[in-house]
Design an enzyme around this catalytic site. Structure first.
Site, PDB file in Angstrom:
ATOM      1  N   ALA A  41       0.832  -1.214   0.000  1.00  0.00           N
ATOM      2  CA  ALA A  41       0.000   0.000   0.000  1.00  0.00           C
ATOM      3  C   ALA A  41       0.863   1.260   0.000  1.00  0.00           C
ATOM      4  O   ALA A  41       1.699   1.439   0.869  1.00  0.00           O
ATOM      5  CB  ALA A  41      -0.921   0.016   1.217  1.00  0.00           C
ATOM      6  N   GLY A  46       6.271   1.448   5.838  1.00  0.00           N
ATOM      7  CA  GLY A  46       7.213   0.510   5.227  1.00  0.00           C
ATOM      8  C   GLY A  46       7.326   0.697   3.733  1.00  0.00           C
ATOM      9  O   GLY A  46       8.428   0.680   3.171  1.00  0.00           O
ATOM     10  N   CYS A  47       6.195   0.884   3.079  1.00  0.00           N
ATOM     11  CA  CYS A  47       6.200   1.044   1.619  1.00  0.00           C
ATOM     12  C   CYS A  47       6.862   2.360   1.220  1.00  0.00           C
ATOM     13  O   CYS A  47       7.528   2.436   0.188  1.00  0.00           O
ATOM     14  CB  CYS A  47       4.779   0.943   1.072  1.00  0.00           C
ATOM     15  SG  CYS A  47       4.058  -0.690   1.341  1.00  0.00           S
ATOM     16  N   THR A  48       6.697   3.383   2.033  1.00  0.00           N
ATOM     17  CA  THR A  48       7.362   4.660   1.775  1.00  0.00           C
ATOM     18  C   THR A  48       8.870   4.500   1.900  1.00  0.00           C
ATOM     19  O   THR A  48       9.627   4.973   1.042  1.00  0.00           O
ATOM     20  CB  THR A  48       6.840   5.745   2.734  1.00  0.00           C
ATOM     21  OG1 THR A  48       5.446   5.929   2.493  1.00  0.00           O
ATOM     22  CG2 THR A  48       7.577   7.061   2.538  1.00  0.00           C
ATOM     23  N   ALA A  51      10.129   2.569  -1.179  1.00  0.00           N
ATOM     24  CA  ALA A  51      10.084   3.390  -2.391  1.00  0.00           C
ATOM     25  C   ALA A  51      11.189   4.446  -2.373  1.00  0.00           C
ATOM     26  O   ALA A  51      11.843   4.689  -3.393  1.00  0.00           O
ATOM     27  CB  ALA A  51       8.716   4.053  -2.535  1.00  0.00           C
TER      28      ALA A  51
END
Length: 156
Positions: A41, A46-48, A51
């Site tokens: 998401a 974590g995804c930030t 990325a």
């Protein structure tokens, strides 16, 4: 549970909407090596982190011949906000029906906080110039994964 890809397998083809309102097909990238990473998401911690790690390594990955593409089930509008908020400089593609994630074995049962849930399995795929899987990494960590990937690819 979906089947997992192995080195030598053909990478499942896709054409998906992007964060910038266009579309991106895997065939558009033929002739180049592609790092396709699947994340649960946009705009989550974590995804930030993941990325931003790819963003910060993008120049050196590109100079080694790799293109980076992020894949999530988010809507293109959310991906655009994510791109703008965190200055993401590579394409983000939206797989809202999760068909591509499933084809790559990156959607299915996983463990989360000790429970079995169904969702996106954080994964990274390296696709060679001919469209075959060179590496398939499943259940990767958001933090430190790009550094480990760079080591695995012999870039560090």
């Amino acid at each position: 549970m979906t089947d997992r890809l192995k080195p030598g397998d053909p990478a499942p083809e896709f054409t998906l909407p992007t964060d910038d309102g266009g579309t991106l097909s895997l065939t558009d990238l033929r002739g180049r090596k592609v790092i396709l990473y699947a994340y649960p998401a946009a705009m989550t911690p974590g995804c930030t982190k993941q990325a931003c790690d790819f963003r910060d390594s993008l120049a050196s990955l590109q100079s080694a011949g790799y293109e980076v593409v992020g894949l999530s089930p988010d809507k293109p509008a959310k991906l655009a906000k994510f791109r703008d908020r965190d200055a993401i400089t590579f394409p983000l593609v939206a797989d809202e029906d999760k068909a591509v994630l499933t084809a790559y074995g990156a959607y299915g049962e996983k463990q989360m906080y000790g429970r079995t849930v169904t969702g996106v399995i954080r994964s990274t795929f390296v696709v060679d110039e001919e469209g075959r899987i060179e590496h398939a990494f499943y259940n990767v960590k958001a933090t430190g994964h790009v550094a480990k990937l760079r080591r695995d690819l012999g870039l560090d």
